[in-house]
Motif scaffolding. Sequence first.
Motif, PDB file in Angstrom:
ATOM      1  N   LEU A  18       2.726  -4.849 -10.419  1.00  0.00           N
ATOM      2  CA  LEU A  18       4.135  -4.988 -10.039  1.00  0.00           C
ATOM      3  C   LEU A  18       5.119  -4.485 -11.090  1.00  0.00           C
ATOM      4  CD1 LEU A  18       4.046  -8.556  -8.444  1.00  0.00           C
ATOM      5  CD2 LEU A  18       3.808  -6.348  -7.304  1.00  0.00           C
ATOM      6  N   TYR A  19       4.693  -4.451 -12.359  1.00  0.00           N
ATOM      7  CA  TYR A  19       5.619  -4.113 -13.435  1.00  0.00           C
ATOM      8  C   TYR A  19       5.298  -2.808 -14.160  1.00  0.00           C
ATOM      9  CZ  TYR A  19       7.753  -8.789 -13.310  1.00  0.00           C
ATOM     10  OH  TYR A  19       8.427  -9.916 -12.933  1.00  0.00           O
ATOM     11  N   LYS A  20       4.028  -2.480 -14.341  1.00  0.00           N
ATOM     12  CA  LYS A  20       3.673  -1.431 -15.289  1.00  0.00           C
ATOM     13  C   LYS A  20       3.714   0.000 -14.759  1.00  0.00           C
ATOM     14  CE  LYS A  20       1.111  -4.368 -18.448  1.00  0.00           C
ATOM     15  NZ  LYS A  20      -0.158  -4.613 -19.170  1.00  0.00           N
ATOM     16  N   PRO A  21       3.542   0.253 -13.456  1.00  0.00           N
ATOM     17  CA  PRO A  21       3.664   1.649 -13.014  1.00  0.00           C
ATOM     18  C   PRO A  21       5.032   2.242 -13.343  1.00  0.00           C
ATOM     19  CG  PRO A  21       2.599   0.339 -11.322  1.00  0.00           C
ATOM     20  CD  PRO A  21       3.098  -0.626 -12.360  1.00  0.00           C
ATOM     21  N   GLU A  22       5.046   3.555 -13.469  1.00  0.00           N
ATOM     22  CA  GLU A  22       6.271   4.278 -13.824  1.00  0.00           C
ATOM     23  C   GLU A  22       7.436   3.937 -12.893  1.00  0.00           C
ATOM     24  OE1 GLU A  22       7.705   8.981 -13.914  1.00  0.00           O
ATOM     25  OE2 GLU A  22       5.620   8.443 -13.507  1.00  0.00           O
ATOM     26  N   ARG A  23       7.153   3.889 -11.579  1.00  0.00           N
ATOM     27  CA  ARG A  23       8.160   3.528 -10.584  1.00  0.00           C
ATOM     28  C   ARG A  23       7.710   2.256  -9.883  1.00  0.00           C
ATOM     29  NH1 ARG A  23      12.958   5.203 -10.873  1.00  0.00           N
ATOM     30  NH2 ARG A  23      13.139   4.779  -8.663  1.00  0.00           N
ATOM     31  N   SER A  24       7.543   1.202 -10.654  1.00  0.00           N
ATOM     32  CA  SER A  24       6.987  -0.052 -10.145  1.00  0.00           C
ATOM     33  C   SER A  24       7.872  -0.654  -9.057  1.00  0.00           C
ATOM     34  CB  SER A  24       6.828  -1.053 -11.283  1.00  0.00           C
ATOM     35  OG  SER A  24       8.113  -1.510 -11.709  1.00  0.00           O
ATOM     36  N   LEU A  25       7.301  -1.587  -8.299  1.00  0.00           N
ATOM     37  CA  LEU A  25       8.076  -2.256  -7.258  1.00  0.00           C
ATOM     38  C   LEU A  25       9.241  -3.028  -7.872  1.00  0.00           C
ATOM     39  CD1 LEU A  25       8.039  -2.661  -4.148  1.00  0.00           C
ATOM     40  CD2 LEU A  25       6.988  -4.880  -4.576  1.00  0.00           C
ATOM     41  N   VAL A  26       9.019  -3.653  -9.011  1.00  0.00           N
ATOM     42  CA  VAL A  26      10.123  -4.372  -9.656  1.00  0.00           C
ATOM     43  C   VAL A  26      11.232  -3.398 -10.056  1.00  0.00           C
ATOM     44  CG1 VAL A  26      10.769  -5.740 -11.679  1.00  0.00           C
ATOM     45  CG2 VAL A  26       8.700  -6.321 -10.385  1.00  0.00           C
ATOM     46  N   MET A  27      10.885  -2.220 -10.553  1.00  0.00           N
ATOM     47  CA  MET A  27      11.904  -1.217 -10.867  1.00  0.00           C
ATOM     48  C   MET A  27      12.613  -0.759  -9.594  1.00  0.00           C
ATOM     49  SD  MET A  27      11.575   2.431 -12.871  1.00  0.00           S
ATOM     50  CE  MET A  27      11.301   1.620 -14.450  1.00  0.00           C
ATOM     51  N   GLN A  28      11.856  -0.613  -8.495  1.00  0.00           N
ATOM     52  CA  GLN A  28      12.472  -0.192  -7.236  1.00  0.00           C
ATOM     53  C   GLN A  28      13.470  -1.226  -6.714  1.00  0.00           C
ATOM     54  OE1 GLN A  28       9.587   1.029  -4.245  1.00  0.00           O
ATOM     55  NE2 GLN A  28       8.333   2.016  -5.815  1.00  0.00           N
ATOM     56  N   SER A  29      13.301  -2.485  -7.102  1.00  0.00           N
ATOM     57  CA  SER A  29      14.257  -3.498  -6.656  1.00  0.00           C
ATOM     58  C   SER A  29      15.658  -3.200  -7.179  1.00  0.00           C
ATOM     59  CB  SER A  29      13.803  -4.901  -7.083  1.00  0.00           C
ATOM     60  OG  SER A  29      13.840  -5.063  -8.486  1.00  0.00           O
ATOM     61  N   LYS A  30      15.730  -2.450  -8.269  1.00  0.00           N
ATOM     62  CA  LYS A  30      17.024  -2.086  -8.859  1.00  0.00           C
ATOM     63  C   LYS A  30      17.369  -0.613  -8.663  1.00  0.00           C
ATOM     64  CE  LYS A  30      19.560  -3.390 -13.029  1.00  0.00           C
ATOM     65  NZ  LYS A  30      19.416  -3.974 -14.390  1.00  0.00           N
ATOM     66  N   TYR A  31      16.329   0.254  -8.580  1.00  0.00           N
ATOM     67  CA  TYR A  31      16.557   1.702  -8.509  1.00  0.00           C
ATOM     68  C   TYR A  31      15.594   2.336  -7.506  1.00  0.00           C
ATOM     69  CZ  TYR A  31      18.886   0.894 -13.027  1.00  0.00           C
ATOM     70  OH  TYR A  31      19.682   0.427 -14.035  1.00  0.00           O
ATOM     71  N   GLY A  80      -7.785  -9.237  -5.445  1.00  0.00           N
ATOM     72  CA  GLY A  80      -8.286  -8.010  -4.853  1.00  0.00           C
ATOM     73  C   GLY A  80      -7.531  -7.587  -3.612  1.00  0.00           C
ATOM     74  N   ARG A  81      -6.551  -8.375  -3.181  1.00  0.00           N
ATOM     75  CA  ARG A  81      -5.685  -7.978  -2.055  1.00  0.00           C
ATOM     76  C   ARG A  81      -4.327  -8.611  -2.257  1.00  0.00           C
ATOM     77  NH1 ARG A  81      -6.987  -5.346   2.594  1.00  0.00           N
ATOM     78  NH2 ARG A  81      -9.184  -5.708   2.093  1.00  0.00           N
ATOM     79  N   VAL A  82      -3.301  -7.766  -2.390  1.00  0.00           N
ATOM     80  CA  VAL A  82      -1.955  -8.219  -2.732  1.00  0.00           C
ATOM     81  C   VAL A  82      -0.951  -7.560  -1.801  1.00  0.00           C
ATOM     82  CG1 VAL A  82      -0.195  -8.369  -4.538  1.00  0.00           C
ATOM     83  CG2 VAL A  82      -2.631  -8.441  -5.163  1.00  0.00           C
ATOM     84  N   PHE A  83      -0.030  -8.348  -1.262  1.00  0.00           N
ATOM     85  CA  PHE A  83       1.145  -7.850  -0.562  1.00  0.00           C
ATOM     86  C   PHE A  83       2.364  -8.252  -1.396  1.00  0.00           C
ATOM     87  CE2 PHE A  83       0.374  -7.241   4.299  1.00  0.00           C
ATOM     88  CZ  PHE A  83      -0.756  -6.477   4.045  1.00  0.00           C
ATOM     89  N   ALA A  84       3.274  -7.321  -1.635  1.00  0.00           N
ATOM     90  CA  ALA A  84       4.505  -7.639  -2.356  1.00  0.00           C
ATOM     91  C   ALA A  84       5.668  -6.915  -1.697  1.00  0.00           C
ATOM     92  CB  ALA A  84       4.382  -7.242  -3.822  1.00  0.00           C
ATOM     93  N   HIS A  85       6.830  -7.568  -1.676  1.00  0.00           N
ATOM     94  CA  HIS A  85       7.966  -7.088  -0.890  1.00  0.00           C
ATOM     95  C   HIS A  85       9.255  -7.422  -1.623  1.00  0.00           C
ATOM     96  CE1 HIS A  85      10.964  -7.242   2.405  1.00  0.00           C
ATOM     97  NE2 HIS A  85      10.154  -6.497   3.110  1.00  0.00           N
ATOM     98  N   ILE A  86      10.172  -6.465  -1.693  1.00  0.00           N
ATOM     99  CA  ILE A  86      11.520  -6.705  -2.202  1.00  0.00           C
ATOM    100  C   ILE A  86      12.496  -6.490  -1.061  1.00  0.00           C
ATOM    101  CG2 ILE A  86      11.069  -6.288  -4.646  1.00  0.00           C
ATOM    102  CD1 ILE A  86      11.923  -3.373  -4.229  1.00  0.00           C
ATOM    103  N   ARG A  87      13.497  -7.345  -0.970  1.00  0.00           N
ATOM    104  CA  ARG A  87      14.302  -7.427   0.244  1.00  0.00           C
ATOM    105  C   ARG A  87      15.725  -6.924   0.030  1.00  0.00           C
ATOM    106  NH1 ARG A  87      17.005 -12.256   3.247  1.00  0.00           N
ATOM    107  NH2 ARG A  87      17.051 -11.478   5.386  1.00  0.00           N
ATOM    108  N   ALA A  88      16.197  -6.155   0.998  1.00  0.00           N
ATOM    109  CA  ALA A  88      17.613  -5.846   1.152  1.00  0.00           C
ATOM    110  C   ALA A  88      17.989  -6.313   2.559  1.00  0.00           C
ATOM    111  CB  ALA A  88      17.886  -4.360   0.984  1.00  0.00           C
ATOM    112  N   SER A  89      18.714  -7.397   2.652  1.00  0.00           N
ATOM    113  CA  SER A  89      18.995  -8.025   3.940  1.00  0.00           C
ATOM    114  C   SER A  89      19.756  -7.092   4.867  1.00  0.00           C
ATOM    115  CB  SER A  89      19.801  -9.310   3.731  1.00  0.00           C
ATOM    116  OG  SER A  89      20.232  -9.835   4.974  1.00  0.00           O
ATOM    117  N   THR A  90      19.408  -7.137   6.154  1.00  0.00           N
ATOM    118  CA  THR A  90      20.152  -6.390   7.166  1.00  0.00           C
ATOM    119  C   THR A  90      21.119  -7.294   7.928  1.00  0.00           C
ATOM    120  OG1 THR A  90      18.321  -6.697   8.736  1.00  0.00           O
ATOM    121  CG2 THR A  90      18.362  -4.647   7.452  1.00  0.00           C
ATOM    122  N   GLY A  91      21.391  -8.479   7.357  1.00  0.00           N
ATOM    123  CA  GLY A  91      22.391  -9.339   7.981  1.00  0.00           C
ATOM    124  C   GLY A  91      22.028 -10.808   8.010  1.00  0.00           C
TER     125      GLY A  91
END
Length: 276
Positions: A18-31, A80-91
């Motif tokens: 979630l954190y270490k990839p170059e364009r990690s999901l946590v980074m995508q939450s901001k950019y 060995g199986r992970v789902f992760a999601h960052i949210r931008a509400s649609t309302g």
Amino acid sequence: MCRWIAYSGSPVNLEDLLYKPERSLVMQSKYSRLGVETINGDGFGVGWYSTVPRPGLFHSTDPAWNDRNLRELAALAWSGRVFAHIRASTGTAVQQTNCHPFRHDRWLWMHNGLINDFLKLKRDLTLAVDPALFPLIQGSTDSELFFYLALTLGLEKDPPGAVARAVGLIENIGRQHGVEFPLQMTVAVTDGETTWAFRYSSEGRSRSLFRSTDISALRALHPTHELLQGLSGDARLVVSEPLGDLEGAWQEVPEASYLVVHGAQAEVAPFAPIPV
């Protein structure tokens, strides 16, 4: 909209994922680069499997980039199986019960997209949910209702068919209410053993979706890449947008198709709604 990742393979440390990839999901939450919104700060969720069939969940309404508890949990958890999601509400409201992934027994579900004019359609869609399942709906999102429609229509026995029937139902009800393009979706769903990922929209212009290429081949191309060296040959990722710019690492999932990931096997098939 939102961003998500689905991982399967050898147990991976959640911090590495979630954190270490170059364009990690946590980074995508901001950019986010490919999302409708650059910032996905309306909460997040992580679902993971361990030694029991029912997955664990961690949800928060904080932005993923600013949640200390996520960092603490991720550093000490492997799965060995992970789902992760960052949210931008649609309302709908920013609250924990509206954060993905959603869980029912051993199943996890997450969605990027929306049911257009959801408030117009909500009553009719809600009445289509199996009465035995209806009390289990905890939040107010179109995404969770979509999940329970798929469960109603046979998700536990036939995931591709159930999702196709749920999409057909949503489109039918939407068009009855004058909504030209009722649905926009990428969806991931798993029972803990297989992952299904869908890319479809009523207008034929779906949100982005990618899958990782063969890890063994990537290791040969990039022998010094730390994360690749720690993954098993059957490791697979499905993502809303790539986690980096590593050459050869990602393939786009085609429009109107779905992906089935089971062990090292990853197969793509056409997807189309089934009228209900």
